[in-house]
Design a protein around this motif. Structure first.
Motif, PDB file in Angstrom:
ATOM      1  N   ASP A  40       0.827  -1.207   0.000  1.00  0.00           N
ATOM      2  CA  ASP A  40       0.000   0.000   0.000  1.00  0.00           C
ATOM      3  C   ASP A  40       0.865   1.262   0.000  1.00  0.00           C
ATOM      4  O   ASP A  40       0.569   2.228  -0.712  1.00  0.00           O
ATOM      5  N   PHE A  41       1.923   1.229   0.802  1.00  0.00           N
ATOM      6  CA  PHE A  41       2.778   2.420   0.915  1.00  0.00           C
ATOM      7  C   PHE A  41       3.472   2.736  -0.410  1.00  0.00           C
ATOM      8  O   PHE A  41       3.404   3.872  -0.900  1.00  0.00           O
ATOM      9  N   PHE A  42       4.124   1.734  -0.984  1.00  0.00           N
ATOM     10  CA  PHE A  42       4.868   2.005  -2.216  1.00  0.00           C
ATOM     11  C   PHE A  42       3.949   2.243  -3.404  1.00  0.00           C
ATOM     12  O   PHE A  42       4.296   3.013  -4.313  1.00  0.00           O
ATOM     13  N   ALA A  43       2.778   1.619  -3.402  1.00  0.00           N
ATOM     14  CA  ALA A  43       1.803   1.901  -4.458  1.00  0.00           C
ATOM     15  C   ALA A  43       1.351   3.352  -4.407  1.00  0.00           C
ATOM     16  O   ALA A  43       1.159   4.000  -5.449  1.00  0.00           O
ATOM     17  N   SER A  44       1.193   3.882  -3.197  1.00  0.00           N
ATOM     18  CA  SER A  44       0.780   5.283  -3.050  1.00  0.00           C
ATOM     19  C   SER A  44       1.863   6.249  -3.511  1.00  0.00           C
ATOM     20  O   SER A  44       1.585   7.414  -3.817  1.00  0.00           O
ATOM     21  N   LYS A  45       3.110   5.772  -3.573  1.00  0.00           N
ATOM     22  CA  LYS A  45       4.227   6.598  -4.032  1.00  0.00           C
ATOM     23  C   LYS A  45       4.585   6.317  -5.491  1.00  0.00           C
ATOM     24  O   LYS A  45       5.564   6.866  -6.007  1.00  0.00           O
ATOM     25  N   ASN A  46       3.793   5.440  -6.137  1.00  0.00           N
ATOM     26  CA  ASN A  46       4.052   5.044  -7.538  1.00  0.00           C
ATOM     27  C   ASN A  46       5.451   4.458  -7.710  1.00  0.00           C
ATOM     28  O   ASN A  46       6.158   4.750  -8.677  1.00  0.00           O
ATOM     29  N   ILE A  47       5.816   3.627  -6.737  1.00  0.00           N
ATOM     30  CA  ILE A  47       7.119   2.979  -6.761  1.00  0.00           C
ATOM     31  C   ILE A  47       6.915   1.463  -6.760  1.00  0.00           C
ATOM     32  O   ILE A  47       6.109   0.924  -5.992  1.00  0.00           O
ATOM     33  N   SER A  48       7.649   0.778  -7.628  1.00  0.00           N
ATOM     34  CA  SER A  48       7.556  -0.676  -7.721  1.00  0.00           C
ATOM     35  C   SER A  48       8.715  -1.316  -6.969  1.00  0.00           C
ATOM     36  O   SER A  48       9.876  -0.919  -7.140  1.00  0.00           O
ATOM     37  N   VAL A  49       8.391  -2.284  -6.097  1.00  0.00           N
ATOM     38  CA  VAL A  49       9.433  -2.993  -5.355  1.00  0.00           C
ATOM     39  C   VAL A  49       9.211  -4.495  -5.474  1.00  0.00           C
ATOM     40  O   VAL A  49       8.094  -4.956  -5.746  1.00  0.00           O
ATOM     41  N   ASP A  50      10.286  -5.240  -5.277  1.00  0.00           N
ATOM     42  CA  ASP A  50      10.231  -6.706  -5.272  1.00  0.00           C
ATOM     43  C   ASP A  50      10.103  -7.150  -3.821  1.00  0.00           C
ATOM     44  O   ASP A  50      11.065  -7.089  -3.056  1.00  0.00           O
ATOM     45  N   LEU A  51       8.890  -7.571  -3.453  1.00  0.00           N
ATOM     46  CA  LEU A  51       8.592  -7.853  -2.053  1.00  0.00           C
ATOM     47  C   LEU A  51       8.987  -9.271  -1.661  1.00  0.00           C
ATOM     48  O   LEU A  51       8.648 -10.235  -2.340  1.00  0.00           O
ATOM     49  N   HIS A  52       9.706  -9.392  -0.557  1.00  0.00           N
ATOM     50  CA  HIS A  52      10.069 -10.689   0.009  1.00  0.00           C
ATOM     51  C   HIS A  52       9.449 -10.770   1.396  1.00  0.00           C
ATOM     52  O   HIS A  52       9.906 -10.100   2.330  1.00  0.00           O
ATOM     53  N   GLN A  53       8.409 -11.582   1.549  1.00  0.00           N
ATOM     54  CA  GLN A  53       7.742 -11.714   2.845  1.00  0.00           C
ATOM     55  C   GLN A  53       8.443 -12.766   3.685  1.00  0.00           C
ATOM     56  O   GLN A  53       8.552 -13.933   3.286  1.00  0.00           O
ATOM     57  N   ILE A  54       8.938 -12.363   4.836  1.00  0.00           N
ATOM     58  CA  ILE A  54       9.601 -13.287   5.748  1.00  0.00           C
ATOM     59  C   ILE A  54       9.113 -13.003   7.159  1.00  0.00           C
ATOM     60  O   ILE A  54       8.559 -11.950   7.444  1.00  0.00           O
ATOM     61  N   SER A  55       9.305 -13.945   8.046  1.00  0.00           N
ATOM     62  CA  SER A  55       8.981 -13.759   9.459  1.00  0.00           C
ATOM     63  C   SER A  55      10.263 -13.912  10.261  1.00  0.00           C
ATOM     64  O   SER A  55      11.271 -14.403   9.768  1.00  0.00           O
ATOM     65  N   GLY A  56      10.198 -13.476  11.502  1.00  0.00           N
ATOM     66  CA  GLY A  56      11.389 -13.587  12.326  1.00  0.00           C
ATOM     67  C   GLY A  56      12.275 -12.366  12.193  1.00  0.00           C
ATOM     68  O   GLY A  56      11.794 -11.237  12.101  1.00  0.00           O
ATOM     69  N   SER A  57      13.578 -12.583  12.140  1.00  0.00           N
ATOM     70  CA  SER A  57      14.549 -11.490  12.136  1.00  0.00           C
ATOM     71  C   SER A  57      14.693 -10.902  10.743  1.00  0.00           C
ATOM     72  O   SER A  57      15.543 -11.319   9.953  1.00  0.00           O
ATOM     73  N   VAL A  58      13.882  -9.919  10.454  1.00  0.00           N
ATOM     74  CA  VAL A  58      13.901  -9.272   9.147  1.00  0.00           C
ATOM     75  C   VAL A  58      15.208  -8.512   8.933  1.00  0.00           C
ATOM     76  O   VAL A  58      15.713  -8.413   7.815  1.00  0.00           O
ATOM     77  N   GLU A  59      15.788  -7.980  10.023  1.00  0.00           N
ATOM     78  CA  GLU A  59      16.960  -7.112   9.909  1.00  0.00           C
ATOM     79  C   GLU A  59      18.163  -7.792   9.270  1.00  0.00           C
ATOM     80  O   GLU A  59      19.053  -7.128   8.742  1.00  0.00           O
ATOM     81  N   ILE A  60      18.194  -9.121   9.312  1.00  0.00           N
ATOM     82  CA  ILE A  60      19.354  -9.834   8.788  1.00  0.00           C
ATOM     83  C   ILE A  60      19.322  -9.969   7.268  1.00  0.00           C
ATOM     84  O   ILE A  60      20.331 -10.274   6.630  1.00  0.00           O
ATOM     85  N   ALA A  61      18.152  -9.712   6.656  1.00  0.00           N
ATOM     86  CA  ALA A  61      17.963  -9.951   5.224  1.00  0.00           C
ATOM     87  C   ALA A  61      18.997  -9.255   4.334  1.00  0.00           C
ATOM     88  O   ALA A  61      19.563  -9.888   3.432  1.00  0.00           O
ATOM     89  N   PRO A  62      19.282  -7.963   4.521  1.00  0.00           N
ATOM     90  CA  PRO A  62      20.296  -7.344   3.654  1.00  0.00           C
ATOM     91  C   PRO A  62      21.697  -7.930   3.841  1.00  0.00           C
ATOM     92  O   PRO A  62      22.473  -8.010   2.888  1.00  0.00           O
ATOM     93  N   ASN A  63      22.020  -8.343   5.061  1.00  0.00           N
ATOM     94  CA  ASN A  63      23.360  -8.869   5.344  1.00  0.00           C
ATOM     95  C   ASN A  63      23.620 -10.207   4.670  1.00  0.00           C
ATOM     96  O   ASN A  63      24.778 -10.554   4.393  1.00  0.00           O
ATOM     97  N   ILE A  64      22.557 -10.976   4.409  1.00  0.00           N
ATOM     98  CA  ILE A  64      22.742 -12.286   3.773  1.00  0.00           C
ATOM     99  C   ILE A  64      22.375 -12.258   2.295  1.00  0.00           C
ATOM    100  O   ILE A  64      22.299 -13.306   1.648  1.00  0.00           O
TER     101      ILE A  64
END
Length: 285
Positions: free
Chosen positions: A125-149
């Motif tokens: 909803d947020f990025f659609a309202s900004k007319n921005i396209s993103v590749d969404l990866h839905q995960i649970s748990g420690s989201v913060e580690i995603a960029p590091n791996i």
């Protein structure tokens, strides 16, 4: 007699704060460790301890009549659920964060990037309202580690103090919205249980007002009372009680705690002495 069923988070800080506000409302809760359900001994209330992410659906289905839950969860899973009261605790933000090495200039820098999150609806909803396209990866748990791996280029997650982001070499770049604990109501609540909820909400409002306010007492020369009362940011006139010492009175009132430090120097300059600030347990209007 009808009983109000209310859901709260099974464990964690929100659980502790939820139990505390109910106790501050004078409700005695008979609960032990690892219980999934508890009853109040002096109020028609039954508490269900549920997994946080399940609470919106329980409200929608009418399994519970009300819940103390984070507003962020309702934005993600329960937009049709009514919020009866903002509770002022468990405050946080739902934010976009990127690696600290990312040279972020504007939200357009996120266009086309991979975003990891536990809040897919909020992100879409947020990025659609900004007319921005993103590749969404839905995960649970420690989201913060995603960029590091290498799983994502950025994340959207809850941010409280920011320490978790710092530990994972991330920085907050966009705040999607601010959240806090709320009292939410099922759309299927019965009239009988709504009446009980109204009584509970009245108690909660009294507790919240008391938390935001302080009782202030000060000794003031009688000639300066008018000046002091003009300084005090209160809705009604303060109480003025003559002291045993001639020419002096005790001025007493309730003041918003956030405003106290803004006026303390003015009160002293106006002749106020012996200023006492006391907590308030309940405040009923």
């Amino acid at each position: 007699m009808s009983t109000l069923k209310i859901a709260i988070q099974k464990s964690g800080r929100l659980n502790e704060d939820s139990i505390q506000i109910l106790k501050d409302c004078g409700i005695s809760i008979n609960n032990g460790n690892d219980q999934l359900k508890a009853e109040a001994s002096n109020f028609p209330l039954e508490i269900l301890f549920l997994r946080n992410s399940d609470i919106p659906q329980y409200l929608i289905d009418g399994v519970v009549d009300a819940a103390i839950v984070g507003d962020n969860l309702l934005v993600e899973k329960g937009k049709t659920i009514q919020v009866a009261e903002k509770l002022g605790f468990s405050k946080c933000k739902v934010s976009v964060a990127v690696p600290r090495s990312f040279e972020y200039k504007s939200i357009k820098d996120l266009d086309g990037l991979r975003i990891a999150t536990s809040y897919p609806n909020t992100v879409n909803d947020f990025f659609a309202s900004k007319n921005i396209s993103v590749d969404l990866h839905q995960i649970s748990g420690s989201v913060e580690i995603a960029p590091n791996i290498g799983l994502a280029d950025a994340i959207v997650d809850i941010v409280s103090s920011g320490s978790t982001l710092f530990k994972n070499n991330l920085k907050e770049v966009e705040v999607i919205f601010k959240s806090e604990a709320v009292l939410a109501v099922s759309p299927t609540i019965s009239n009988e249980n709504q009446a009980i909820l109204n009584k509970l909400q009245f108690r909660i409002q009294s507790v919240l007002r008391a938390r935001k306010s302080k009782y202030i007492l000060m000794n003031v020369p009688n000639d300066n009372i008018a000046k002091v009362t003009q300084i005090l940011p209160v809705l009604k006139s303060p109480t003025v009680v003559p002291l045993n010492e001639k020419g002096w009175s005790s001025v007493q009132t309730v003041i918003d705690e956030d405003k106290f430090w803004d006026v303390i120097d003015q009160l002293k300059e106006a002749g106020a002495e012996g200023i006492l600030v006391c907590p308030i347990e309940k405040m009923v209007l």
